[in-house]
Design a protein around this motif. Sequence first.
Motif, PDB file in Angstrom:
ATOM      1  N   TYR A 207       0.910  -1.032  -0.074  1.00 32.15           N
ATOM      2  CA  TYR A 207       0.066  -0.008  -0.060  1.00 32.15           C
ATOM      3  C   TYR A 207       0.859   1.329  -0.033  1.00 32.15           C
ATOM      4  CZ  TYR A 207      -3.121   3.659   1.775  1.00 32.15           C
ATOM      5  OH  TYR A 207      -3.632   4.705   1.712  1.00 32.15           O
ATOM      6  N   THR A 208       1.824   1.335   0.887  1.00 31.47           N
ATOM      7  CA  THR A 208       2.701   2.436   0.797  1.00 31.47           C
ATOM      8  C   THR A 208       3.391   2.815  -0.413  1.00 31.47           C
ATOM      9  OG1 THR A 208       2.965   2.072   3.352  1.00 31.47           O
ATOM     10  CG2 THR A 208       4.531   3.707   2.536  1.00 31.47           C
TER      11      THR A 208
ATOM     12  N   LYS B 249       0.615   3.871  -2.840  1.00 32.26           N
ATOM     13  CA  LYS B 249       0.372   5.250  -2.549  1.00 32.26           C
ATOM     14  C   LYS B 249       1.262   6.147  -2.942  1.00 32.26           C
ATOM     15  CE  LYS B 249      -2.202   8.123   0.652  1.00 32.26           C
ATOM     16  NZ  LYS B 249      -1.764   9.338  -0.045  1.00 32.26           N
TER      17      LYS B 249
ATOM     18  N   ASP C  26       0.694   9.073  -5.379  1.00 37.30           N
ATOM     19  CA  ASP C  26       0.677  10.615  -5.047  1.00 37.30           C
ATOM     20  C   ASP C  26       1.497  11.498  -5.943  1.00 37.30           C
ATOM     21  OD1 ASP C  26      -1.047  10.139  -2.766  1.00 37.30           O
ATOM     22  OD2 ASP C  26       0.931  10.018  -1.520  1.00 37.30           O
TER      23      ASP C  26
ATOM     24  N   ASP D 114      -5.817   9.506  -6.432  1.00 38.52           N
ATOM     25  CA  ASP D 114      -6.419   9.107  -5.437  1.00 38.52           C
ATOM     26  C   ASP D 114      -6.409   7.434  -5.454  1.00 38.52           C
ATOM     27  OD1 ASP D 114      -8.904   8.547  -3.565  1.00 38.52           O
ATOM     28  OD2 ASP D 114      -8.416  10.555  -3.113  1.00 38.52           O
ATOM     29  N   MET D 115      -6.239   6.977  -4.204  1.00 37.01           N
ATOM     30  CA  MET D 115      -6.228   5.671  -4.019  1.00 37.01           C
ATOM     31  C   MET D 115      -7.896   5.172  -3.982  1.00 37.01           C
ATOM     32  SD  MET D 115      -3.393   4.143  -3.491  1.00 37.01           S
ATOM     33  CE  MET D 115      -3.759   2.695  -2.700  1.00 37.01           C
TER      34      MET D 115
END
Length: 158
Positions: free
Chosen positions: A48-49, A52, A56, A61-62
């Motif tokens: 996820y990190t 993202k 970004d 947007d996720m």
Amino acid sequence: MNLVQIGGEIHSKRVQAGLLQEHVAKFAGLSRVTINQLENGTLKDLGYTKLKAVMDVLGLDMETVQPSGMKSALAVAARSISTSYRDIVTPDMLSMMLRSGVAPEQFHPHLMALLDETPLPVVVKAVSEAATPEVPTKKIMKNLSLWAKQWKVCRAVW
């Protein structure tokens, strides 16, 4: 949405912004190979990190995979880099400096703030907004890289 679909959205947004995979990878702190595999749907998993961070950079947007609501990144960047200085950089001035690679000496601190402190998604979108058919995004990114080396900025992505 699955990772393959998200990768397709990332590819589309990156191309639309005129960025190379190498740029997105640097800005997100990943390898170019990872970005390539993500865009081509061959990446099995990405945390996820990390995902993202890539999204970004491109202003995605996720939840919705839609562009962020920023209207004019040039205006946001110009206002941000002018905050601490007497001389004001307008969006048009910033656009011209980005395209030409020429920065009047009194604006060197402003541009150093752009390179070191302005959020990367704002910089990426501002570069995209400043680009023209005559001066593509790739040329503007090269100008930023040259300034970063010349002024020895702290942010390592350049």
